[in-house]
Design an enzyme around this catalytic site. Structure first.
Site, PDB file in Angstrom:
ATOM      1  N   CYS A  14      58.125  34.069  72.567  1.00 22.93           N
ATOM      2  CA  CYS A  14      58.609  34.641  71.307  1.00 22.93           C
ATOM      3  C   CYS A  14      57.761  35.836  70.920  1.00 22.93           C
ATOM      4  O   CYS A  14      56.562  35.856  71.172  1.00 22.93           O
ATOM      5  CB  CYS A  14      58.567  33.591  70.195  1.00 22.93           C
ATOM      6  SG  CYS A  14      59.673  32.202  70.487  1.00 22.93           S
ATOM      7  N   GLU A 123      50.256  40.072  68.339  1.00 24.82           N
ATOM      8  CA  GLU A 123      49.915  39.486  69.628  1.00 24.82           C
ATOM      9  C   GLU A 123      48.934  38.351  69.398  1.00 24.82           C
ATOM     10  O   GLU A 123      48.234  38.308  68.380  1.00 24.82           O
ATOM     11  CB  GLU A 123      49.330  40.552  70.558  1.00 24.82           C
ATOM     12  CG  GLU A 123      49.160  40.102  71.997  1.00 24.82           C
ATOM     13  CD  GLU A 123      50.414  39.516  72.583  1.00 24.82           C
ATOM     14  OE1 GLU A 123      50.609  38.284  72.427  1.00 24.82           O
ATOM     15  OE2 GLU A 123      51.198  40.242  73.186  1.00 24.82           O
TER      16      GLU A 123
END
Length: 277
Positions: A14, A123
């Protein structure tokens, strides 16, 4: 007619990014006219609509409309030859090094290269003890950055259409490699036209643009795990937190408990966050 469909996506990575620019800022930077208003979006997830910029038809003589167009597409690339997108893996990104040769992406790489306006992305760095630290990664000097993307229109048997896109990625640069080994492909403003002009420039002609961004381009800011939830849209996802570090103390494993038969409590399927790239 465009429709949106949510694919079954087991085991998919995702991703998250944000677009906080105003319409005026997007129009000025990308040379387009944005026909629909859009609010700031702090947590954009796969299968949601995203705005891309592409080269359009050459305007008629005397027209003041630009030759680029902004369009909304579904984040999750579906090749045109796919018979049933419901049973096709969700592809939110494509490796720029091999996109020109992969059956799913090679036609789009030749004919439908696009730009994705982004304020920044998220991230996650995996720590040795199993935890993950989330980062808000944005241009060091602010503003909006363009990611290289590929667009494809999937047409169903009844003629309905779904415009889709994937973000291209490259190897990470030295500054961010400790977080992840991949980064989105950044296209700089001076290269916009070369990248978008698929009539004059084939995939091989833009190969020199497929490289990691400079080490000093992005900055990574540790943020809370609120961003793990794809359904959280609060503006506080950018709130800075103390960066997690791996404890120096040895991890003591607890004895395994006997297995019990029980109904598993349903949890948010985005709580276990994986990398965008």
């Amino acid at each position: 007619m465009t429709f949106t469909v949510k694919l079954a996506t087991p085991n998919i990575m995702c991703g998250r990014f944000a677009l906080l620019a105003t319409i005026d800022e997007v129009e000025a930077q990308f040379g387009v006219i944005v026909d629909e208003a859009f609010p700031p979006r702090y947590n954009i997830s796969p299968t949601q609509p995203i705005m891309i910029v592409m080269n359009g038809e050459t305007p008629a003589p005397g027209s003041n409309r630009p030759d680029r167009i902004a369009m909304l597409v579904r984040w999750g690339f579906v090749p045109s030859w796919t018979k049933d997108p419901l049973n096709f893996p969700l592809m939110i990104n494509a490796r720029s090094e091999t996109a020109h040769e992969k059956p799913s992406f090679r036609t789009a790489m030749e004919h439908r290269r696009s730009l994705l306006p982004v304020t920044g992305f998220y991230e996650w760095r995996k720590l040795g003890d199993g935890r993950k630290q989330a980062y808000w990664i944005r241009p060091r000097h602010g503003g909006t950055v363009a990611f290289g993307a590929l667009m494809e229109t999937w047409v169903s048997g009844d003629g309905s259409q779904m415009d889709t896109a994937a973000i291209l990625t490259t190897a990470s640069n030295h500054a961010l490699s400790h977080i992840h080994d991949r980064l989105p492909l950044v296209i700089h403003p001076e290269d916009y036209q070369e990248w978008l002009d698929c009539k004059r420039n084939r995939a091989k002609d833009v190969k020199h643009l497929l490289k990691p961004v400079q080490d000093d381009f992005f900055e990574a800011i540790p943020v809370s795990d609120k961003i793990n939830n794809a359904r959280y849209f609060g503006t506080d996802v950018h709130e800075v937190v103390e960066e997690l570090t791996v404890s120096q103390e040895p991890v003591v494993k607890k004895p395994a408990k006997p297995k019990k038969t029980a109904v598993k409590k349903k949890t948010d399927d985005n709580d276990d966050q994986f990398s965008m790239f």
